[in-house]
Design an enzyme around this catalytic site. Structure first.
Site, PDB file in Angstrom:
ATOM      1  N   GLU A   1       5.026  13.222  -3.587  1.00  0.00           N
ATOM      2  CA  GLU A   1       3.788  12.450  -3.751  1.00  0.00           C
ATOM      3  C   GLU A   1       3.394  12.317  -5.222  1.00  0.00           C
ATOM      4  O   GLU A   1       2.874  11.289  -5.638  1.00  0.00           O
ATOM      5  CB  GLU A   1       2.646  13.082  -2.945  1.00  0.00           C
TER       6      GLU A   1
ATOM      7  N   GLN B   1       2.353   5.649  -8.820  1.00  0.00           N
ATOM      8  CA  GLN B   1       2.704   4.533  -9.728  1.00  0.00           C
ATOM      9  C   GLN B   1       4.197   4.256  -9.830  1.00  0.00           C
ATOM     10  O   GLN B   1       4.628   3.565 -10.753  1.00  0.00           O
ATOM     11  CB  GLN B   1       2.198   4.799 -11.167  1.00  0.00           C
TER      12      GLN B   1
ATOM     13  N   TYR C   1      -6.212  10.449  -3.339  1.00  0.00           N
ATOM     14  CA  TYR C   1      -5.136   9.889  -2.515  1.00  0.00           C
ATOM     15  C   TYR C   1      -4.057  10.941  -2.242  1.00  0.00           C
ATOM     16  O   TYR C   1      -3.630  11.134  -1.103  1.00  0.00           O
ATOM     17  CB  TYR C   1      -4.507   8.656  -3.196  1.00  0.00           C
TER      18      TYR C   1
ATOM     19  N   ASP D   1      -3.046   3.737   0.406  1.00  0.00           N
ATOM     20  CA  ASP D   1      -2.413   3.245  -0.820  1.00  0.00           C
ATOM     21  C   ASP D   1      -2.405   1.709  -0.781  1.00  0.00           C
ATOM     22  O   ASP D   1      -3.048   1.097   0.088  1.00  0.00           O
ATOM     23  CB  ASP D   1      -0.995   3.823  -0.976  1.00  0.00           C
TER      24      ASP D   1
ATOM     25  N   CYS E   1      -3.695  -8.308  15.229  1.00  0.00           N
ATOM     26  CA  CYS E   1      -3.875  -8.723  13.829  1.00  0.00           C
ATOM     27  C   CYS E   1      -4.620 -10.056  13.727  1.00  0.00           C
ATOM     28  O   CYS E   1      -4.142 -11.097  14.189  1.00  0.00           O
ATOM     29  CB  CYS E   1      -2.510  -8.845  13.154  1.00  0.00           C
TER      30      CYS E   1
HETATM   31 FE1  SF4 Z   1       0.953  -7.678   8.782  1.00  0.00          FE
HETATM   32 FE2  SF4 Z   1       1.787  -9.732  10.309  1.00  0.00          FE
HETATM   33 FE3  SF4 Z   1       1.679  -7.263  11.287  1.00  0.00          FE
HETATM   34 FE4  SF4 Z   1      -0.552  -8.590  10.767  1.00  0.00          FE
HETATM   35  S1  SF4 Z   1       0.996  -9.123  12.285  1.00  0.00           S
HETATM   36  S2  SF4 Z   1      -0.157  -6.454  10.260  1.00  0.00           S
HETATM   37  S3  SF4 Z   1       0.044  -9.707   8.916  1.00  0.00           S
HETATM   38  S4  SF4 Z   1       3.005  -8.000   9.638  1.00  0.00           S
END
Ligand code: SF4
Length: 374
Positions: free
Chosen positions: A53, A58, A136, A154, A222
């Site tokens: 880690e 970076q 973090y 992150d 999503c």
């Molecule tokens: Fe990312 Fe696409 Fe998965 Fe949404 S559906 S989390 S945009 S890869």
């Protein structure tokens, strides 16, 4: 996405989804094999987790891999690393950059070995009290090494959150909100796996460009995918131009070819590393006369210095650096009055020299060997 361009639509607020079951099932099949990672059913080694880690701060996974293996070969546990001379650690760190990390790594190893009996603490708060461990890193170690419930966020995770919740506000201003959204999703069990699963998803599926939504385990939840704006997120504020700093580096060479180096102060940029003597690093360009008035290398009189053609350029995170190089041949008797360490060219590779200094030295050796214009 250009700062002026906003996603076409904003998502409606929704309740918090439960992504952990799908994400963990995907992780069980597709987890990345990384040298510091415990295999399924293995117990994570806190030393390996901590070392990786710190190195990954970076720095990319691909770059860290060989360094991690070399460190582990040389210093297989925290006691061995604590006993190592700092110079050896700095030298082994060469190429990873951000050398304050290496100094803190060494200090942290000494604290853990000498004050804590070689046992890393298992809470975020106690981890944060150690040198070089910020919020973090403490969260990542607590989750991955000790399976503590921790919110590990992150850049990869920020991107996944921005897309999952279709957050249109730009980074970096929206970081706190993305962190809050991520906190609401952390499950009570398999916290280490969950943290690594999110990182893996961001690194391999929900990538900055061309996210692979069709194979994503979070596809159904999503919002950015549903809105067709996945690739436009996260939005970013326009970056201010980086400033440029200037310096003149003085490369002094003895008749036997040895070069004068000195150690940088412990505090500040590249602290404790070796360097070619330079002027201060400042916004205005230097002239050689002005720089010589500071007599950065007293062993050579002003008339001996020759400014080499060309400029060495190096990019740091917060500024670009331009260095003019001057070279002087110094007599053996005068060399004795110089402050610093004379190092033979053969032994330069044993010195803890940061990349910018290696560039300066390479430029000096190449240009000073080149035939001079008539
Ligand atoms: Fe990312 Fe696409 Fe998965 Fe949404 S559906 S989390 S945009 S890869």
């Amino acid at each position: 996405m250009p700062a002026s361009r906003k996603p076409r639509r904003s998502a409606k607020a929704i309740g918090t989804p439960d992504i952990a079951p799908d994400l963990l099932a995907w992780y069980d099949r597709h987890r990345r094999r990384l040298p510091w990672r415990a295999l399924p059913a293995e117990t994570a080694d806190p030393y390996r987790v901590w070392l990786s880690e710190i190195m990954l701060q970076q720095t990319t996974v691909a770059t860290v891999g060989p360094y991690f293996k070399e460190f582990l070969d040389r210093w297989p546990n925290v006691f061995a690393l604590a006993r190592a001379p700092l110079d050896d650690v700095l030298h082994a760190w060469q190429g990873l950059g951000y050398y304050a990390r290496a100094r803190n790594l060494h200090r942290c190893a000494q604290v853990v070995a000498q004050d804590l009996g070689g046992v890393f603490p298992d809470t975020e708060a106690a981890l944060r009290a150690l040198p070089g461990i910020g919020a973090y890193t403490a969260a990542a170690i607590a989750a991955i090494a000790f399976d503590r419930k921790a919110n590990v966020v992150d850049g990869n995770v920020e991107r996944v959150m921005a897309r999952l919740f279709a957050v249109a506000e730009p980074l970096p201003g929206v970081k706190d909100r993305l962190r809050e959204l991520a906190a609401g999703l952390v499950p009570a069990r398999r916290c280490g796996d969950y943290a690594q699963a999110l990182m893996d998803l961001g690194a391999t599926v929900c990538t900055p460009r061309k996210p692979k939504c069709v194979i994503c385990p979070l596809m159904a939840q999503c919002q950015a995918r549903a809105l067709g704006i996945a690739e436009e997120l996260p939005a970013r504020e326009a970056k201010a131009n980086k400033p440029t700093r200037h310096a003149i580096a003085f490369v002094a060479l003895r008749p036997d070819g040895a070069m004068l180096l000195r150690r940088r102060e412990e505090k500040g940029m590249l602290g404790g590393m070796m360097e070619v003597p330079t002027t201060a690093w400042r916004a205005a360009r230097w002239t050689l006369d002005e720089a010589q008035a500071q007599a950065p290398v007293k062993a050579a009189p002003r008339s001996r210095w020759r400014q080499l053609p060309g400029i060495v350029r190096h990019g740091f995170t917060h500024f670009d650096f331009e260095i003019v190089v001057a070279v002087a041949r110094v007599s053996a008797s005068a060399a004795g009055s110089a402050t610093g360490r004379w190092v033979s060219l053969d032994a330069l590779s044993d010195q803890a020299l940061p990349t910018v200094m290696k560039k300066i030295i390479a430029h000096a050796l190449k240009q000073s060997a080149a035939p001079r214009a008539a």
